[in-house]
Design a protein around this motif. Structure first.
Motif, PDB file in Angstrom:
ATOM      1  N   ARG A 180      19.332  97.184  44.091  1.00 53.07           N
ATOM      2  CA  ARG A 180      19.824  97.698  45.368  1.00 53.07           C
ATOM      3  C   ARG A 180      19.675  99.199  45.260  1.00 53.07           C
ATOM      4  NH1 ARG A 180      25.085  97.320  47.753  1.00 53.07           N
ATOM      5  NH2 ARG A 180      25.929  97.489  45.660  1.00 53.07           N
ATOM      6  N   VAL A 181      18.829  99.781  46.097  1.00 50.46           N
ATOM      7  CA  VAL A 181      18.498 101.195  45.980  1.00 50.46           C
ATOM      8  C   VAL A 181      19.286 101.993  47.018  1.00 50.46           C
ATOM      9  CG1 VAL A 181      16.656 102.906  45.928  1.00 50.46           C
ATOM     10  CG2 VAL A 181      16.168 100.543  45.237  1.00 50.46           C
ATOM     11  N   VAL A 182      20.032 102.969  46.538  1.00 53.19           N
ATOM     12  CA  VAL A 182      20.795 103.858  47.418  1.00 53.19           C
ATOM     13  C   VAL A 182      19.973 105.134  47.630  1.00 53.19           C
ATOM     14  CG1 VAL A 182      22.901 105.229  47.691  1.00 53.19           C
ATOM     15  CG2 VAL A 182      23.007 102.972  46.585  1.00 53.19           C
ATOM     16  N   LEU A 183      19.713 105.430  48.893  1.00 52.39           N
ATOM     17  CA  LEU A 183      19.008 106.668  49.258  1.00 52.39           C
ATOM     18  C   LEU A 183      19.903 107.482  50.180  1.00 52.39           C
ATOM     19  CD1 LEU A 183      16.301 104.306  50.034  1.00 52.39           C
ATOM     20  CD2 LEU A 183      15.460 106.329  48.887  1.00 52.39           C
ATOM     21  N   TYR A 184      19.816 108.796  50.049  1.00 50.34           N
ATOM     22  CA  TYR A 184      20.579 109.657  50.951  1.00 50.34           C
ATOM     23  C   TYR A 184      19.891 111.010  51.005  1.00 50.34           C
ATOM     24  CZ  TYR A 184      22.677 112.236  46.983  1.00 50.34           C
ATOM     25  OH  TYR A 184      22.876 113.026  45.869  1.00 50.34           O
ATOM     26  N   ASP A 185      20.297 111.819  51.969  1.00 50.33           N
ATOM     27  CA  ASP A 185      19.770 113.175  52.098  1.00 50.33           C
ATOM     28  C   ASP A 185      20.819 114.165  51.612  1.00 50.33           C
ATOM     29  OD1 ASP A 185      17.379 112.330  53.299  1.00 50.33           O
ATOM     30  OD2 ASP A 185      18.304 112.300  55.285  1.00 50.33           O
ATOM     31  N   LEU A 186      20.394 115.136  50.830  1.00 49.53           N
ATOM     32  CA  LEU A 186      21.290 116.251  50.526  1.00 49.53           C
ATOM     33  C   LEU A 186      21.636 116.946  51.840  1.00 49.53           C
ATOM     34  CD1 LEU A 186      19.591 117.879  47.380  1.00 49.53           C
ATOM     35  CD2 LEU A 186      21.403 116.157  47.430  1.00 49.53           C
ATOM     36  N   VAL A 187      22.804 117.529  51.904  1.00 48.86           N
ATOM     37  CA  VAL A 187      23.273 118.130  53.156  1.00 48.86           C
ATOM     38  C   VAL A 187      22.365 119.265  53.628  1.00 48.86           C
ATOM     39  CG1 VAL A 187      24.825 119.801  52.056  1.00 48.86           C
ATOM     40  CG2 VAL A 187      25.376 118.897  54.354  1.00 48.86           C
ATOM     41  N   CYS A 188      21.601 119.868  52.699  1.00 48.66           N
ATOM     42  CA  CYS A 188      20.718 120.973  53.066  1.00 48.66           C
ATOM     43  C   CYS A 188      19.374 120.496  53.615  1.00 48.66           C
ATOM     44  CB  CYS A 188      20.470 121.864  51.854  1.00 48.66           C
ATOM     45  SG  CYS A 188      19.789 120.975  50.420  1.00 48.66           S
ATOM     46  N   ALA A 189      19.102 119.199  53.540  1.00 50.64           N
ATOM     47  CA  ALA A 189      17.795 118.684  53.960  1.00 50.64           C
ATOM     48  C   ALA A 189      17.597 118.873  55.458  1.00 50.64           C
ATOM     49  CB  ALA A 189      17.668 117.207  53.600  1.00 50.64           C
TER      50      ALA A 189
END
Length: 287
Positions: free
Chosen positions: A64-73
């Motif tokens: 199960r792969v968790v992906l997210y964006d850093l807040v600066c993206a």
């Protein structure tokens, strides 16, 4: 987009009144794949989670792969970037841990590129039981040279970079993207340029200053999780000597996986090579 597991996790977080639920939406958190084990992919400066697009298919069956964006993206609404809060990497660590708590993740493998490698190191110091293994791509605890330590940059060189970013961000991106990609892969240069252009220039400059002013050499020994340092043979941002420094100073059992390619963004320029390396890193046992 993210499959049922993503929707279920987010809706249950919202349903329980979890204060981290909004963060899942703000940082575009996705959970994809169907394996029992959790793999977190955290991108570096100048990209967003789309940087993993060509690596992701190699892992969806088993994790199960968790992906997210850093807040600066650039993919995150810039109104959410708090210049007072994100002055150090600790605030980014807060975000990562909040995401994992909101998704009820109690053990995970963590892959961090560039600045996210350092975010992972800090998170593993804070919550050692959460991280089974850290895989650190293009990682550097200190980009600036300091006495015997060779980080790759002199202070004066970095100040010139900041001045160029401030004077003409577009021109800076056009010069920096090919250097960072390193390899002759025009599609990767275009992709990295796209995500750099998506960032608001003032946020990009602020984050660059934060990254280049950070020095995590003193805390490396506090890491207990096994680590694999994934380093390309030639990286304009991180000399190979830095990988050796990490191996010598990280507190957990650490190995180096030196890839016979060049560039700071192997997930963009050589995704299948990187994916094979990540599979090696995830399956070999260090304990």
């Amino acid at each position: 987009m993210g499959g049922n597991s993503n929707n279920n996790n987010i809706s249950s977080a919202v349903g329980s009144g979890n204060s981290n639920a909004k963060l899942l939406q703000v940082l575009n958190v996705r959970v994809v794949g169907s394996g029992d084990r959790v793999l977190v992919l955290s991108h570096g400066f100048g990209t967003d989670q789309s940087a993993w697009n060509r690596v992701l298919p190699f892992f969806q069956r088993d994790y199960r792969v968790v992906l997210y964006d850093l807040v600066c993206a650039g993919s995150v609404n810039p109104d959410h970037f708090d210049f007072r809060r994100y002055t150090t990497l600790d605030a980014y660590v807060d975000d990562l841990l909040a995401i994992l708590d909101a998704l009820d993740v109690d053990r995970c493998f963590f892959v961090g590129h560039s600045v996210s490698a350092m975010i992972g190191i800090l998170a593993a110091i804070r919550r050692p039981q959460l991280f089974l293994k850290l895989i650190l791509i293009g990682a550097s605890p200190r980009f600036l040279n300091d006495g015997d330590y060779h980080g790759g940059f002199e202070r004066g060189e970095i100040e010139l970079v900041f001045a160029a970013m401030e004077a003409n961000y577009e021109a800076w991106v056009q010069g920096f993207a090919p250097l960072a990609v390193g390899a002759d892969v025009p599609a990767a240069v275009r992709e990295f340029s796209r995500t750099l252009f998506n960032m608001r220039p003032d946020i990009s400059l602020f984050v660059s200053r934060t990254v280049f002013n950070s020095d995590l050499r003193g805390v490396l020994g506090l890491v207990r999780a096994p680590c694999v340092v994934v380093q390309t043979a030639k990286d304009v941002s991180v000399p190979v000597s830095v990988a050796t420094y990490l191996k010598d100073h990280l507190g957990g059992r650490t190995t180096i996986d030196l890839l016979p390619i060049e560039g700071h963004l192997p997930h963009l320029s050589a995704p299948s090579v990187l994916a094979q390396a990540l599979r090696r890193c995830l399956t070999c046992h260090h304990r």
